[in-house]
Motif scaffolding. Structure first.
Motif, PDB file in Angstrom:
ATOM      1  N   SER A 196       0.873  -1.330  -0.056  1.00 10.39           N
ATOM      2  CA  SER A 196       0.027  -0.036  -0.053  1.00 10.39           C
ATOM      3  C   SER A 196       0.730   1.046  -0.106  1.00 10.39           C
ATOM      4  O   SER A 196       0.433   2.356  -0.227  1.00 10.39           O
ATOM      5  N   PHE A 197       2.192   1.333   0.518  1.00  8.39           N
ATOM      6  CA  PHE A 197       2.976   2.152   0.474  1.00  8.39           C
ATOM      7  C   PHE A 197       4.306   1.854  -0.350  1.00  8.39           C
ATOM      8  O   PHE A 197       4.619   0.836  -0.524  1.00  8.39           O
ATOM      9  N   ILE A 198       5.109   3.084  -0.575  1.00  9.58           N
ATOM     10  CA  ILE A 198       6.286   2.830  -1.497  1.00  9.58           C
ATOM     11  C   ILE A 198       7.271   1.879  -0.493  1.00  9.58           C
ATOM     12  O   ILE A 198       7.761   0.811  -1.340  1.00  9.58           O
ATOM     13  N   GLU A 199       7.355   1.951   0.799  1.00 13.90           N
ATOM     14  CA  GLU A 199       8.321   0.957   1.493  1.00 13.90           C
ATOM     15  C   GLU A 199       7.199   0.302   2.545  1.00 13.90           C
ATOM     16  O   GLU A 199       6.378   0.903   2.728  1.00 13.90           O
ATOM     17  N   ARG A 200       7.672  -0.776   2.917  1.00 12.42           N
ATOM     18  CA  ARG A 200       7.016  -1.549   3.966  1.00 12.42           C
ATOM     19  C   ARG A 200       7.233  -0.609   5.290  1.00 12.42           C
ATOM     20  O   ARG A 200       7.898   0.005   5.365  1.00 12.42           O
ATOM     21  N   ALA A 201       6.690  -1.429   6.223  1.00 13.89           N
ATOM     22  CA  ALA A 201       6.784  -0.985   7.759  1.00 13.89           C
ATOM     23  C   ALA A 201       8.119  -0.861   8.260  1.00 13.89           C
ATOM     24  O   ALA A 201       9.073  -1.719   7.507  1.00 13.89           O
ATOM     25  N   ALA A 202       8.445   0.088   8.681  1.00 16.64           N
ATOM     26  CA  ALA A 202       9.706   0.471   9.279  1.00 16.64           C
ATOM     27  C   ALA A 202      10.611  -0.721   9.894  1.00 16.64           C
ATOM     28  O   ALA A 202      11.783  -0.912   9.608  1.00 16.64           O
ATOM     29  N   PHE A 203       9.943  -1.742  10.568  1.00 16.79           N
ATOM     30  CA  PHE A 203      10.573  -2.426  11.297  1.00 16.79           C
ATOM     31  C   PHE A 203      11.080  -3.586  10.582  1.00 16.79           C
ATOM     32  O   PHE A 203      12.050  -4.804  10.875  1.00 16.79           O
ATOM     33  N   THR A 279      29.325 -11.104  15.616  1.00 22.61           N
ATOM     34  CA  THR A 279      29.412 -10.818  17.103  1.00 22.61           C
ATOM     35  C   THR A 279      28.789  -9.788  17.290  1.00 22.61           C
ATOM     36  O   THR A 279      28.510  -9.168  18.411  1.00 22.61           O
ATOM     37  N   ASN A 280      28.466  -8.935  16.337  1.00 26.18           N
ATOM     38  CA  ASN A 280      27.634  -7.696  16.702  1.00 26.18           C
ATOM     39  C   ASN A 280      26.442  -7.388  15.713  1.00 26.18           C
ATOM     40  O   ASN A 280      26.469  -7.961  14.497  1.00 26.18           O
ATOM     41  N   VAL A 281      25.424  -6.800  16.160  1.00 32.32           N
ATOM     42  CA  VAL A 281      24.076  -6.437  15.377  1.00 32.32           C
ATOM     43  C   VAL A 281      23.939  -4.935  15.537  1.00 32.32           C
ATOM     44  O   VAL A 281      24.361  -4.380  16.335  1.00 32.32           O
ATOM     45  N   ARG A 282      23.412  -4.511  14.462  1.00 33.56           N
ATOM     46  CA  ARG A 282      22.883  -2.972  14.399  1.00 33.56           C
ATOM     47  C   ARG A 282      21.548  -2.938  13.664  1.00 33.56           C
ATOM     48  O   ARG A 282      21.230  -3.290  12.762  1.00 33.56           O
ATOM     49  N   TYR A 283      20.859  -1.973  14.425  1.00 31.57           N
ATOM     50  CA  TYR A 283      19.257  -1.755  13.908  1.00 31.57           C
ATOM     51  C   TYR A 283      19.070  -0.473  13.678  1.00 31.57           C
ATOM     52  O   TYR A 283      19.486   0.504  14.642  1.00 31.57           O
ATOM     53  N   ARG A 284      18.803  -0.006  12.529  1.00 27.58           N
ATOM     54  CA  ARG A 284      18.694   1.428  12.256  1.00 27.58           C
ATOM     55  C   ARG A 284      17.705   1.615  11.171  1.00 27.58           C
ATOM     56  O   ARG A 284      17.219   0.542  10.538  1.00 27.58           O
ATOM     57  N   GLN A 285      17.032   2.702  10.756  1.00 32.06           N
ATOM     58  CA  GLN A 285      16.177   2.980   9.692  1.00 32.06           C
ATOM     59  C   GLN A 285      16.065   4.209   9.091  1.00 32.06           C
ATOM     60  O   GLN A 285      16.385   5.412   9.548  1.00 32.06           O
ATOM     61  N   ARG A 286      15.937   4.278   7.756  1.00 28.14           N
ATOM     62  CA  ARG A 286      15.460   5.380   7.037  1.00 28.14           C
ATOM     63  C   ARG A 286      14.389   6.194   7.351  1.00 28.14           C
ATOM     64  O   ARG A 286      13.402   5.499   7.999  1.00 28.14           O
ATOM     65  N   PRO A 287      14.082   7.213   6.746  1.00 27.96           N
ATOM     66  CA  PRO A 287      12.717   8.176   7.111  1.00 27.96           C
ATOM     67  C   PRO A 287      11.662   7.807   6.070  1.00 27.96           C
ATOM     68  O   PRO A 287      10.952   8.425   5.440  1.00 27.96           O
ATOM     69  N   VAL A 289      11.437   6.273   3.370  1.00 24.30           N
ATOM     70  CA  VAL A 289      11.846   6.129   1.944  1.00 24.30           C
ATOM     71  C   VAL A 289      13.234   5.588   1.921  1.00 24.30           C
ATOM     72  O   VAL A 289      14.161   5.801   2.680  1.00 24.30           O
ATOM     73  N   HIS A 290      13.448   5.038   0.794  1.00 28.02           N
ATOM     74  CA  HIS A 290      14.833   4.443   0.531  1.00 28.02           C
ATOM     75  C   HIS A 290      15.789   5.161  -0.518  1.00 28.02           C
ATOM     76  O   HIS A 290      17.073   4.672  -0.132  1.00 28.02           O
ATOM     77  N   THR A 291      15.323   6.220  -0.837  1.00 31.97           N
ATOM     78  CA  THR A 291      16.282   6.964  -1.767  1.00 31.97           C
ATOM     79  C   THR A 291      17.515   7.881  -0.951  1.00 31.97           C
ATOM     80  O   THR A 291      18.403   7.926  -1.669  1.00 31.97           O
ATOM     81  N   THR A 292      17.355   7.976   0.239  1.00 29.65           N
ATOM     82  CA  THR A 292      18.260   8.839   1.079  1.00 29.65           C
ATOM     83  C   THR A 292      19.019   7.384   2.265  1.00 29.65           C
ATOM     84  O   THR A 292      18.175   6.500   2.411  1.00 29.65           O
ATOM     85  N   ASP A 293      20.269   7.582   2.342  1.00 35.45           N
ATOM     86  CA  ASP A 293      20.931   6.725   3.421  1.00 35.45           C
ATOM     87  C   ASP A 293      20.915   7.220   4.478  1.00 35.45           C
ATOM     88  O   ASP A 293      21.497   6.737   5.500  1.00 35.45           O
ATOM     89  N   THR A 294      20.298   8.337   4.869  1.00 36.28           N
ATOM     90  CA  THR A 294      20.244   9.086   6.292  1.00 36.28           C
ATOM     91  C   THR A 294      19.384   8.148   7.202  1.00 36.28           C
ATOM     92  O   THR A 294      18.124   7.751   6.829  1.00 36.28           O
ATOM     93  N   ARG A 295      19.799   8.181   8.311  1.00 37.73           N
ATOM     94  CA  ARG A 295      19.203   7.447   9.376  1.00 37.73           C
ATOM     95  C   ARG A 295      18.932   8.346  10.591  1.00 37.73           C
ATOM     96  O   ARG A 295      19.793   8.586  11.169  1.00 37.73           O
ATOM     97  N   PHE A 296      17.765   8.381  11.057  1.00 34.99           N
ATOM     98  CA  PHE A 296      17.633   9.240  11.980  1.00 34.99           C
ATOM     99  C   PHE A 296      17.558   8.674  13.533  1.00 34.99           C
ATOM    100  O   PHE A 296      17.452   9.134  14.612  1.00 34.99           O
ATOM    101  N   ILE A 297      17.364   7.113  13.345  1.00 38.39           N
ATOM    102  CA  ILE A 297      17.379   6.388  14.577  1.00 38.39           C
ATOM    103  C   ILE A 297      18.434   5.192  14.286  1.00 38.39           C
ATOM    104  O   ILE A 297      18.175   4.810  13.131  1.00 38.39           O
ATOM    105  N   ASP A 298      19.167   4.955  15.439  1.00 39.44           N
ATOM    106  CA  ASP A 298      20.100   3.643  15.285  1.00 39.44           C
ATOM    107  C   ASP A 298      20.815   3.695  16.500  1.00 39.44           C
ATOM    108  O   ASP A 298      20.729   4.245  17.491  1.00 39.44           O
ATOM    109  N   THR A 299      20.551   2.071  16.649  1.00 36.82           N
ATOM    110  CA  THR A 299      21.079   1.446  17.956  1.00 36.82           C
ATOM    111  C   THR A 299      22.646   1.625  17.909  1.00 36.82           C
ATOM    112  O   THR A 299      23.262   1.336  19.096  1.00 36.82           O
ATOM    113  N   ASN A 300      23.537   1.936  16.826  1.00 38.17           N
ATOM    114  CA  ASN A 300      24.693   1.558  16.626  1.00 38.17           C
ATOM    115  C   ASN A 300      25.272   0.059  17.005  1.00 38.17           C
ATOM    116  O   ASN A 300      24.250  -0.674  17.336  1.00 38.17           O
TER     117      ASN A 300
END
Length: 458
Positions: A196-203, A279-287, A289-300
């Motif tokens: 229904s939207f250009i990108e699926r749910a953020a999770f 041995t490491n995982v990282r969770y983060r997300q774009r706003p 849309v996928h056209t930008t690589d900027t992530r405003f939330i990030d667990t590092n």
């Protein structure tokens, strides 16, 4: 039989004539009767000859018809064994004996604008565009109940394997071996051609949902669908011979009809041992849309990670022009020497067709819709509006990855089958956003995006 009876009658008459003396008048009468009888016999003989000739002709005609029918059957059998071609967005070739072959693919072109507060300096903001997906592949069937699918994505310039598997179907059972989806949830399993939207749910992106190499089985009996599988990793990551990660996925769906409405309820469980290579995982997300690589939330990077465990719940309804769907997912990271954080993602949406169309559903997922009144055939195509609330929470305990609350709207125009145009707007409220994107130390602010897509799929 008639001939025998007449001959017997003729034999009797002379015997009677010799048995007693006849007068001249009686002899004349008898001769007259014999002449009449002889004429009748000749007439009967002619009829018998004609009947025998007709029977012979009928027999010849029957034999000719039988020969013609046999030739027709032979021609039909030869015609039935010849390949047939049907058009389903692309030509599908079938031999009628179990073999089939069909090319498949999709082209998705995206453009978006990300509007963030002025205090954020990031060159990835503003306008951006990309070829979101450019896939090409084939699919088909093999005699005995087998099938295959192979598809690669070349949107980034390098070929990236997406689906590559062999399956076997018998009744409600399907067994699949190769790289394929891991039963993550309703929207992730539904094709990106049909969301229904250009990108699926953020999770779904934040928690690393992806296709993996493995073996799975699913069984459907009426409205009940059970899916389970064992998987290693995505084919691209298996070039590292130290990658020995393994996981399991289970999904149960109950999808009954209520009158003319299609209902959907599902739960899923996911477990993954990260193995020696991770041995490491990282969770983060774009706003959104996928056209930008900027992530405003990030667990590092979260060190000491050994396992991931996820649980999901999903529900949906399709009632004529209306549909609604919602999902929730909890992701827990097991770590050595540190706390085990649990993160949450979920979304709820509703949509309505302004035209006389409806969403399609089959096998526990949304499917491609069929436009009832296509453009160029007396209609304008299908027009749909949707609204969604999307939440991703990457903060738990000592891990402060931030929270993203998205409020979204979309307009979709499908002029004909296989062609679609989308327009999306989203406003996101951020709490505890990444430090690098803080505004004078303030990590809570809003961001807006506007995105468009042109899509071809076959």
């Amino acid at each position: 039989m008639l001939r025998a009876a007449l001959l017997a009658g003729c034999a009797v008459v002379p015997s009677l004539a010799h048995a007693q003396a006849l007068s001249v008048q009686d002899a004349a009468a008898l001769r007259s009767e014999l002449e009449a009888l002889k004429a009748q016999m000749q007439a009967l003989q002619a009829r018998l000859d004609k009947a025998e000739s007709g029977a012979a002709s009928a027999a010849a005609s029957a034999q000719s018809a039988t020969t013609t029918a046999q030739k027709a059957v032979e021609l039909a059998n030869k015609a039935g064994s010849a390949p047939t071609i049907k058009f389903k967005g692309a030509p599908e070739i079938s031999d009628g004996k179990g073999w089939s072959f069909k090319p498949r693919g999709r082209l998705l072109f995206d453009a978006a604008v990300v509007d963030a507060p002025r205090g954020i300096v990031d060159r990835g903001l503003g306008f951006s565009n990309e070829v979101r997906r450019a896939r090409l592949g084939v699919e088909g069937t093999i005699p005995g109940g087998f099938g295959y699918k192979f598809e690669a994505d070349i949107a980034t310039g390098d070929a990236e394997l997406t689906d590559a598997f062999l399956d076997y179907k018998r009744g409600g059972l399907t067994v699949t071996v190769g790289q394929h989806n891991t039963f993550q949830g309703l929207e992730e399993l539904s094709s990106s051609n049909d969301t229904s939207f250009i990108e699926r749910a953020a999770f779904t992106d934040a928690f690393g949902f992806e296709r993996r190499l493995g073996v799975s089985a699913q069984y459907q009996a009426g409205p009940v669908l059970a899916q389970a599988g064992l998987f290693t990793d995505n084919a691209a990551d298996l070039s590292n011979d130290e990658n020995n990660g393994v996981g399991g996925d289970l999904r149960l769906v109950y999808a009954p009809m209520l009158g003319h409405s299609q209902l959907h309820f599902g739960v899923s469980g996911h477990w993954r041992d990260l193995g020696d290579a991770v041995t490491n995982v990282r969770y983060r997300q774009r706003p959104l849309v996928h056209t930008t690589d900027t992530r405003f939330i990030d667990t590092n990077s979260l060190g000491g990670a050994t396992k991931e465990t996820g649980y999901g719940a999903e529900a949906a309804v399709i009632a004529g022009r209306f549909h609604a769907a919602g999902e929730a997912f909890w992701q827990t990271v097991r770590r050595t020497g540190a706390a085990d954080p649990t993160f949450f993602g979920g979304s709820v949406e509703a949509g309505w067709f302004l035209t006389d169309d409806t969403r399609s559903y089959k096998g526990g997922m949304f499917k491609s819709m069929k436009v009832k009144h296509p453009l160029g055939s007396g209609g304008i195509g299908a027009v749909q509006v949707n609204a969604r609330y999307d939440r991703l929470d990457l903060s738990d305990g000592a891990v402060i990855g931030g929270v993203q609350d998205g409020y979204m709207a979309s307009l979709i125009w499908t002029p004909v089958d296989h062609i679609r145009f989308m327009l999306n707007y989203a406003h996101m409220d951020y709490t505890n956003a990444t430090v690098v994107n803080a505004i004078n130390g303030d990590r809570s602010y809003g961001v807006d995006t506007l995105a468009a897509r042109a899509q071809l799929s076959f």
